[in-house]
Write a protein that holds these residues in place. Structure first.
Motif, PDB file in Angstrom:
ATOM      1  N   UNK A  75       6.560  -6.351   8.377  1.00  0.00           N
ATOM      2  CA  UNK A  75       6.203  -5.090   7.727  1.00  0.00           C
ATOM      3  C   UNK A  75       7.444  -4.240   7.521  1.00  0.00           C
ATOM      4  N   UNK A  76       7.481  -3.539   6.391  1.00  0.00           N
ATOM      5  CA  UNK A  76       8.541  -2.572   6.132  1.00  0.00           C
ATOM      6  C   UNK A  76       7.911  -1.327   5.511  1.00  0.00           C
ATOM      7  N   UNK A  77       8.299  -0.154   5.996  1.00  0.00           N
ATOM      8  CA  UNK A  77       7.710   1.095   5.526  1.00  0.00           C
ATOM      9  C   UNK A  77       8.273   1.504   4.167  1.00  0.00           C
ATOM     10  N   UNK A  78       7.416   2.127   3.351  1.00  0.00           N
ATOM     11  CA  UNK A  78       7.834   2.740   2.089  1.00  0.00           C
ATOM     12  C   UNK A  78       7.937   4.240   2.337  1.00  0.00           C
ATOM     13  N   UNK A  79       9.107   4.796   2.065  1.00  0.00           N
ATOM     14  CA  UNK A  79       9.315   6.233   2.256  1.00  0.00           C
ATOM     15  C   UNK A  79       9.601   6.891   0.914  1.00  0.00           C
ATOM     16  N   UNK A  80       8.892   7.988   0.652  1.00  0.00           N
ATOM     17  CA  UNK A  80       9.099   8.760  -0.570  1.00  0.00           C
ATOM     18  C   UNK A  80       9.615  10.130  -0.175  1.00  0.00           C
ATOM     19  N   UNK A  81      10.857  10.416  -0.540  1.00  0.00           N
ATOM     20  CA  UNK A  81      11.538  11.645  -0.139  1.00  0.00           C
ATOM     21  C   UNK A  81      11.488  11.817   1.383  1.00  0.00           C
TER      22      UNK A  81
ATOM     23  N   UNK B 124       7.043   8.880   5.168  1.00  0.00           N
ATOM     24  CA  UNK B 124       6.389   7.571   5.112  1.00  0.00           C
ATOM     25  C   UNK B 124       5.177   7.671   4.197  1.00  0.00           C
ATOM     26  N   UNK B 125       5.151   6.815   3.183  1.00  0.00           N
ATOM     27  CA  UNK B 125       4.120   6.894   2.153  1.00  0.00           C
ATOM     28  C   UNK B 125       3.295   5.613   2.065  1.00  0.00           C
ATOM     29  N   UNK B 126       3.713   4.590   2.813  1.00  0.00           N
ATOM     30  CA  UNK B 126       2.994   3.316   2.752  1.00  0.00           C
ATOM     31  C   UNK B 126       3.812   2.205   3.377  1.00  0.00           C
ATOM     32  N   UNK B 127       3.503   0.966   3.004  1.00  0.00           N
ATOM     33  CA  UNK B 127       4.200  -0.180   3.600  1.00  0.00           C
ATOM     34  C   UNK B 127       4.074  -1.400   2.692  1.00  0.00           C
TER      35      UNK B 127
ATOM     36  N   UNK C 281       0.857  -1.190   0.000  1.00  0.00           N
ATOM     37  CA  UNK C 281       0.000   0.000   0.000  1.00  0.00           C
ATOM     38  C   UNK C 281       0.888   1.232   0.000  1.00  0.00           C
ATOM     39  N   UNK C 282       0.652   2.143  -0.959  1.00  0.00           N
ATOM     40  CA  UNK C 282       1.429   3.381  -1.011  1.00  0.00           C
ATOM     41  C   UNK C 282       0.660   4.433  -1.800  1.00  0.00           C
ATOM     42  N   UNK C 283       0.316   5.529  -1.154  1.00  0.00           N
ATOM     43  CA  UNK C 283      -0.399   6.609  -1.832  1.00  0.00           C
ATOM     44  C   UNK C 283      -1.689   6.123  -2.460  1.00  0.00           C
ATOM     45  N   UNK C 284      -1.798   6.277  -3.767  1.00  0.00           N
ATOM     46  CA  UNK C 284      -3.000   5.856  -4.491  1.00  0.00           C
ATOM     47  C   UNK C 284      -2.971   4.384  -4.865  1.00  0.00           C
ATOM     48  N   UNK C 285      -1.902   3.688  -4.523  1.00  0.00           N
ATOM     49  CA  UNK C 285      -1.745   2.300  -4.944  1.00  0.00           C
ATOM     50  C   UNK C 285      -2.012   1.341  -3.782  1.00  0.00           C
TER      51      UNK C 285
END
Length: 362
Positions: free
Chosen positions: A78-84, A87-90, A59-63
């Motif tokens: 779980x691992x976080x997704x970071x954009x710039x 935190x933007x999702x996981x 899961x990230x933003x619109x996705x």
């Protein structure tokens, strides 16, 4: 199978997964990114120790993608997704909760998950950069087109001014010489249409920035009140309910009074035009930080999403033929830019449109 063989097998699966993820990212289509993210999720599933039991969600933003059997109740890493760095999702890997616990995951699985989420983060960052560059390029191309169109328009406007003046002048002379009432009425129609054409020429000259500006400190509230008085018949005809709010009795900006009047007149008139009979038009003037903000809202049908980037284009209109030249909002946009201001639009809730104009505060 021995412990060494098992570790080797898992290591091969991890390396294969990282290779696949890299390949997916390299070949990603930014317009179909969800397909790439789904492929990454299934690649990650294959790399798990218990591949048949594992499920993945991302899961990230619109996705939001997941493998077929993923359930929120699963025991998961779980691992976080970071954009710039935000935190933007996981990304999550899950096993059936009644059968597995967190201790059943390998340490290497968490490391792999972290590496994949980092790769996804890089992909999403590149997409944002790509989208920003595309938006800037489109804006520059649009600006170039407007500049060329402005030069052409200025020439046309100058050329039209003289014949229009002649048409008006000679028609008025003919009216004075004729006694036939029907002929005079016909001549008056010529005058009316010539005046209408002259107004379009004025709009063209505003659009082309050919009209000289007379910038002074002006009181905004009286200008708004004068415009509302002028529009009172239009408001009454459609039984429009008008609400207005001023944050202060003394709101001042630096502007050309004539051009500022034209901006507000166009925006309020549009709000009245598109609002239904008995609808509501709102006008709010507030001092917001370093800006004076004017918000004009209506209860019309709203702006079709496919037209949202075109409404400030010259000669673009959604009004029926003969009811609009398509120059109103482009002129408004040009005047506001020349005053170092900005204009934006958004959806009104539950229906309609809100235009927001910002002018620099004195």
């Amino acid at each position: 199978m021995g412990a060494t063989d098992t570790k080797l097998k898992e290591r091969i699966k991890e390396l294969t997964c990282l290779y696949e993820v890299t390949s997916i990212i390299v070949n990603s289509d930014y317009d179909r990114l969800e397909t790439s993210l789904e492929a990454i999720a299934y690649s990650l599933k294959k790399a798990c120790q218990y591949e048949d039991q594992a499920e993945v969600t991302l899961v990230s933003g619109d996705y939001a993608v997941k493998t077929d059997g993923f359930q929120p109740t699963k025991t998961a890493l779980k691992s976080e997704i970071k954009v710039f760095n935000e935190v933007n999702g996981f990304v999550k890997i899950g096993y059936p909760s009644g059968k597995y616990s967190v201790s059943d995951f390998l340490k290497e699985e968490q490391i792999l998950l972290n590496n994949v989420s980092l790769a996804i983060s890089n992909l999403l960052e590149r997409k944002q950069i790509h989208d920003s560059e595309l938006a800037v390029r489109r804006k520059m191309e649009h600006s170039d087109r407007l500049h060329i169109l402005g030069e052409i328009t200025a020439g046309i406007a100058h050329e039209l001014n003289t014949p229009l003046a002649n048409i008006l002048g000679f028609t008025e002379l003919l009216k004075d010489r004729l006694s036939d009432k029907e002929a005079v009425r016909d001549l008056q129609k010529i005058v009316d249409n010539a005046i209408f054409s002259r107004e379009i020429v004025k709009k063209l000259m505003f659009f082309a920035c050919e009209m000289p500006q007379n910038i002074n400190v002006v009181q905004l509230n009286p200008i708004v009140e004068n415009i509302l008085n002028l529009l009172a018949p239009s408001l009454g005809k459609k039984k429009i309910k008008l609400s207005k709010k001023f944050s202060s009795d003394d709101v001042q900006i630096r502007a050309d009074t004539v051009q500022l009047t034209q901006v507000l007149f166009n925006l309020i008139m549009n709000a009245v035009y598109y609002s239904p009979v008995g609808g509501h038009v709102g006008l709010v003037v507030v001092e917001n930080g370093n800006h004076v903000q004017i918000r004009i809202s209506d209860e019309g049908p709203g702006i079709d999403p496919k037209n949202k980037d075109r409404i400030f284009e010259p000669f673009f209109t959604t009004k029926p033929l003969g009811e609009g030249s398509g120059l109103g909002l482009s002129v408004v946009h040009g005047i506001i830019n020349s005053h170092k201001g900005s204009i934006a639009h958004e959806r009104n809730n539950p229906i309609g449109t809100i235009f927001t104009v910002n002018f620099p505060k004195i």
